[in-house]
Motif scaffolding. Structure first.
Motif, short mmCIF file in Angstrom:
data_model
loop_
_atom_site.label_atom_id
_atom_site.label_comp_id
_atom_site.label_asym_id
_atom_site.label_seq_id
_atom_site.Cartn_x
_atom_site.Cartn_y
_atom_site.Cartn_z
N ASP A 1 -22.85 -52.70 19.68
CA ASP A 1 -23.30 -52.64 18.25
C ASP A 1 -21.92 -53.31 17.53
O ASP A 1 -22.15 -53.69 16.31
CB ASP A 1 -23.57 -51.63 17.62
N LEU A 2 -20.66 -53.62 18.15
CA LEU A 2 -19.63 -53.80 17.17
C LEU A 2 -19.28 -55.41 17.80
O LEU A 2 -19.74 -55.93 18.76
CB LEU A 2 -18.36 -53.01 17.91
N PRO A 3 -18.63 -56.07 16.77
CA PRO A 3 -18.22 -57.60 17.12
C PRO A 3 -17.12 -57.48 18.33
O PRO A 3 -16.48 -56.53 18.30
CB PRO A 3 -17.70 -57.98 15.65
N SER A 4 -17.09 -58.65 18.83
CA SER A 4 -16.19 -58.63 20.01
C SER A 4 -15.12 -60.12 19.59
O SER A 4 -15.84 -61.03 19.66
CB SER A 4 -16.66 -58.70 21.39
N PRO A 5 -13.95 -59.78 19.26
CA PRO A 5 -13.22 -58.80 19.14
C PRO A 5 -13.68 -57.94 18.06
O PRO A 5 -13.98 -58.36 17.20
CB PRO A 5 -11.65 -59.34 19.20
N TYR A 6 -13.21 -56.45 18.17
CA TYR A 6 -13.40 -55.57 17.23
C TYR A 6 -12.04 -55.27 16.56
O TYR A 6 -11.04 -54.95 17.23
CB TYR A 6 -13.94 -54.58 17.64
N ARG A 7 -11.80 -55.77 15.28
CA ARG A 7 -10.44 -55.33 14.47
C ARG A 7 -10.62 -54.29 13.56
O ARG A 7 -11.43 -54.33 12.55
CB ARG A 7 -10.33 -56.57 13.77
N ARG A 8 -9.93 -53.14 13.86
CA ARG A 8 -10.00 -51.89 13.14
C ARG A 8 -8.72 -51.38 12.95
O ARG A 8 -7.75 -51.53 13.32
CB ARG A 8 -11.10 -50.86 13.79
N PHE A 9 -8.76 -50.56 11.49
CA PHE A 9 -7.75 -49.89 11.04
C PHE A 9 -7.93 -48.42 10.69
O PHE A 9 -9.19 -48.37 10.51
CB PHE A 9 -6.64 -50.45 10.18
N ALA A 10 -6.98 -47.28 10.99
CA ALA A 10 -7.53 -45.97 10.73
C ALA A 10 -6.43 -45.37 10.11
O ALA A 10 -4.88 -45.68 10.61
CB ALA A 10 -8.05 -45.60 11.93
N MET A 11 -6.54 -44.53 9.39
CA MET A 11 -5.48 -43.74 8.76
C MET A 11 -5.98 -42.12 8.84
O MET A 11 -7.08 -41.74 8.47
CB MET A 11 -5.25 -43.96 7.30
N GLY A 12 -4.87 -41.17 9.03
CA GLY A 12 -5.25 -39.85 9.11
C GLY A 12 -4.24 -38.94 9.85
O GLY A 12 -3.50 -39.46 10.69
N PRO A 13 -4.50 -37.69 9.97
CA PRO A 13 -3.57 -36.76 10.69
C PRO A 13 -3.96 -36.67 12.07
O PRO A 13 -4.85 -36.80 12.53
CB PRO A 13 -3.79 -35.40 9.87
N VAL A 14 -2.76 -36.31 12.93
CA VAL A 14 -3.05 -36.25 14.21
C VAL A 14 -2.00 -34.72 14.58
O VAL A 14 -1.42 -34.60 13.83
CB VAL A 14 -2.56 -37.45 15.04
N TRP A 15 -2.29 -34.51 15.63
CA TRP A 15 -1.55 -33.03 16.06
C TRP A 15 -1.06 -33.19 17.37
O TRP A 15 -1.75 -33.69 18.31
CB TRP A 15 -2.75 -31.93 15.99
N ARG A 16 0.29 -32.84 17.66
CA ARG A 16 0.80 -32.76 18.74
C ARG A 16 1.47 -31.35 19.18
O ARG A 16 2.15 -30.86 18.10
CB ARG A 16 2.07 -33.70 19.23
N ASN A 17 1.31 -30.80 20.29
CA ASN A 17 1.80 -29.47 20.60
C ASN A 17 3.16 -29.86 21.36
O ASN A 17 3.38 -29.69 22.38
CB ASN A 17 0.86 -28.84 21.73
N GLU A 18 4.18 -30.30 20.64
CA GLU A 18 5.44 -30.49 20.89
C GLU A 18 6.39 -29.56 20.12
O GLU A 18 6.10 -28.78 19.24
CB GLU A 18 5.93 -31.98 20.76
N LYS A 19 7.70 -29.53 20.75
CA LYS A 19 8.88 -28.79 20.15
C LYS A 19 9.02 -29.38 18.71
O LYS A 19 9.27 -30.50 18.27
CB LYS A 19 10.00 -28.75 21.08
N SER A 20 8.95 -28.64 17.75
CA SER A 20 9.30 -28.93 16.30
C SER A 20 10.82 -28.90 16.24
O SER A 20 11.53 -28.07 16.81
CB SER A 20 8.56 -28.07 15.13
N GLY A 21 11.16 -29.56 14.97
CA GLY A 21 12.57 -29.27 14.57
C GLY A 21 12.64 -30.07 13.26
O GLY A 21 11.72 -30.23 12.44
#
Length: 499
Positions: free
Chosen positions: A103-123
């Protein structure tokens, strides 16, 4: 019977590695994302919002910090499935494209913005929840798509306020590095899984060149490295000959793109994949140069490898080159704020067919911090006009004022606190960074007037103004109630806050 102990009160603290964002932070981020969106729209990209939660199977195992639980993701089991918070915006895109590709055009050109989460050491400055802003082209094998991403990233940085001499976009190609590792004997094209652990260490070692220097990377390529605290990190176990080949790759940067490409061709001679990678770098260099992006903006740099394991071709990283002071007062460059590359195998996990893709990810919090350091972000976010409450039984009158102001597009609120003290209400307005306070007591109501107090001018005059200046520039005026709107607009205009 023993007396039952009371349950301890919960600590009013966020989990380690997480933080709260207040009004000014959110407003600044929103404005910056708006500017980035404008650039992406100009390039023909459309916005996508995908789920924050994915199955672990869909996310795959591509995080570099594999020593953490769940290989760096926050995951939990639900019925028979393992779910996880997304660790970036690219892996979810692969799932979305595989699911909706018909259902998507090809090529499909998209942008996205939002939070992500990583279980890494913080500092310090390193959080486990942070914002990203991505742009990707899925379905195009053309190296022109990679060159376009680099050009768009350059335009984006300048659009948000990073000066041209304060950044550089460095470009490399994973195929070139694979060619180097093939020549060094740690990659077997007939058996891609062979030496996989060693290659992972090599990638992470090269990616830490800016932190550890050449000597530190050399140690990680060999037996390992001990840091200042005494902690030891195992190395890749390469012998001296293998190590020198990889070190030569990291020092292949020449005075011109042509010299860099010549150095790389010499290193990967005999490796088909390595020679293909050099050809792709040549094409990117030619394309961006033709568009007017010189080496002061986009530069071929063999030291860039990127941390995530799914890149298959060109990789790029935006580095801010101006100097800052770290938490110990040492001078250093600000560093990377964006990175990306080509990942032709990611969608293939779902479809069984190779789908070419390339993209970039901007670290929103880091870029915003850089703009603040350069003075390109106004930290003081203006609050609403505050309507003070002099008579609580006339709340409807005050709410009517607020409605009038809001209808005219002026941000406004009625003071709803418990204090009846007028001074406390003005103190509240100051804390809200309000430009104006409206005052209508019983006497003003009977006379059909309102008092309009210019809080910004009042604060300026309070610093060092003379009596004559106070008289010449009164910070509070009296106006007929019917002129409230006109007077507020005029006062905002005098403050430089009108549209």
């Amino acid at each position: 019977m023993a007396k039952q102990k009371k349950a301890p009160k919960p600590k009013a603290l966020p989990p380690k590695g997480f933080r709260d964002y207040f009004g000014a932070d959110v407003s600044e981020r929103t404005e910056m994302l708006r500017q980035i969106s404008e650039v992406y729209h100009l390039y023909g990209f459309e916005q996508l919002e995908s789920s924050a939660v994915e199955t672990v199977e869909a996310l795959g195992k591509f995080l570099p910090d594999v020593d953490r639980p769940n290989e760096g993701v926050f995951a939990w089991q639900e019925d028979e499935d393992w779910l996880a918070l997304r660790y970036d915006l690219t892996a979810p895109l692969a799932r979305v494209y595989a699911q909706h590709r018909n259902d998507l055009p090809s090529p499909y050109r998209r942008f996205a913005m939002g939070p992500v989460w990583r279980n890494e050491k913080s500092g310090p400055g390193r959080f486990r929840q942070f914002y990203q802003c991505d742009a990707d082209t899925v379905g195009s094998a053309s190296i022109a798509a990679d060159a376009e991403i680099c050009a768009m990233l350059s335009d984006t940085l300048e659009r948000v306020g990073i000066a041209r001499d304060d950044y550089i976009i460095r470009v490399n190609n994973r195929k070139v590095l694979n060619g180097v590792m093939e020549v060094a004997g740690v990659l077997d094209p007939a058996d891609p899984e062979k030496f996989a652990a060693e290659r992972g260490i090599v990638l992470r070692a090269i990616d830490k060149l800016d932190r550890f220097g050449l000597q530190g990377v050399r140690q990680l390529l060999g037996a390992g490295r001990k840091d200042d605290s005494g902690d030891f990190t195992d190395g890749a176990g390469l012998d001296d000959t293998q190590t020198e080949i990889v070190m030569g790759f990291m020092q292949a940067l020449g005075a011109t793109p042509a010299e860099t490409l010549s150095n790389l061709r010499a290193l990967v001679q005999g490796s088909a994949i390595g020679e293909s990678g050099v050809d792709e770098l040549q094409e990117i260099s030619d394309l961006v140069t033709a568009q007017g992006y010189g080496t002061d903006r986009i530069l071929l740099d063999p030291s860039v490898v990127r941390g995530l394991g799914y890149y298959t071709g060109p990789v790029y990283e935006a580095e801010l080159t101006f100097e800052i002071k770290d938490e110990k007062g040492r001078t250093r460059q600000f560093g990377s704020v964006a990175g990306g590359g080509r990942y032709d195998d990611l969608v293939k996990r779902f479809t069984g067919q190779e789908v070419p893709a390339t993209g970039i990810s901007i670290g929103v919090d880091r870029l915003l911090a850089a703009l603040r350091m350069k003075g390109r972000v106004e930290r003081s976010v203006l609050g609403p006009v505050v309507i003070t409450v002099m008579d609580r039984d006339r709340m409807s009158d005050y709410q009517a004022m607020a409605t009038e102001l809001r209808t005219a597009g002026i941000r406004a609120e009625v003071y709803l606190g418990n204090s009846k003290n007028f001074g406390n209400q003005l103190k509240y307005a100051d804390n809200r960074n309000s430009p104006i306070a409206i005052i209508e007591g019983g006497e003003e109501k009977a006379a059909g007037i309102v008092q309009i107090k210019d809080l910004i001018l009042g604060a300026e005059l309070a610093k060092d103004a003379t009596l004559e200046e106070w008289k010449a520039r009164p910070s509070q005026i009296e106006a007929p109630r019917g002129d409230l709107m006109a007077q507020v607009k005029q006062m905002l205009a005098a403050q430089g806050l009108s549209e």
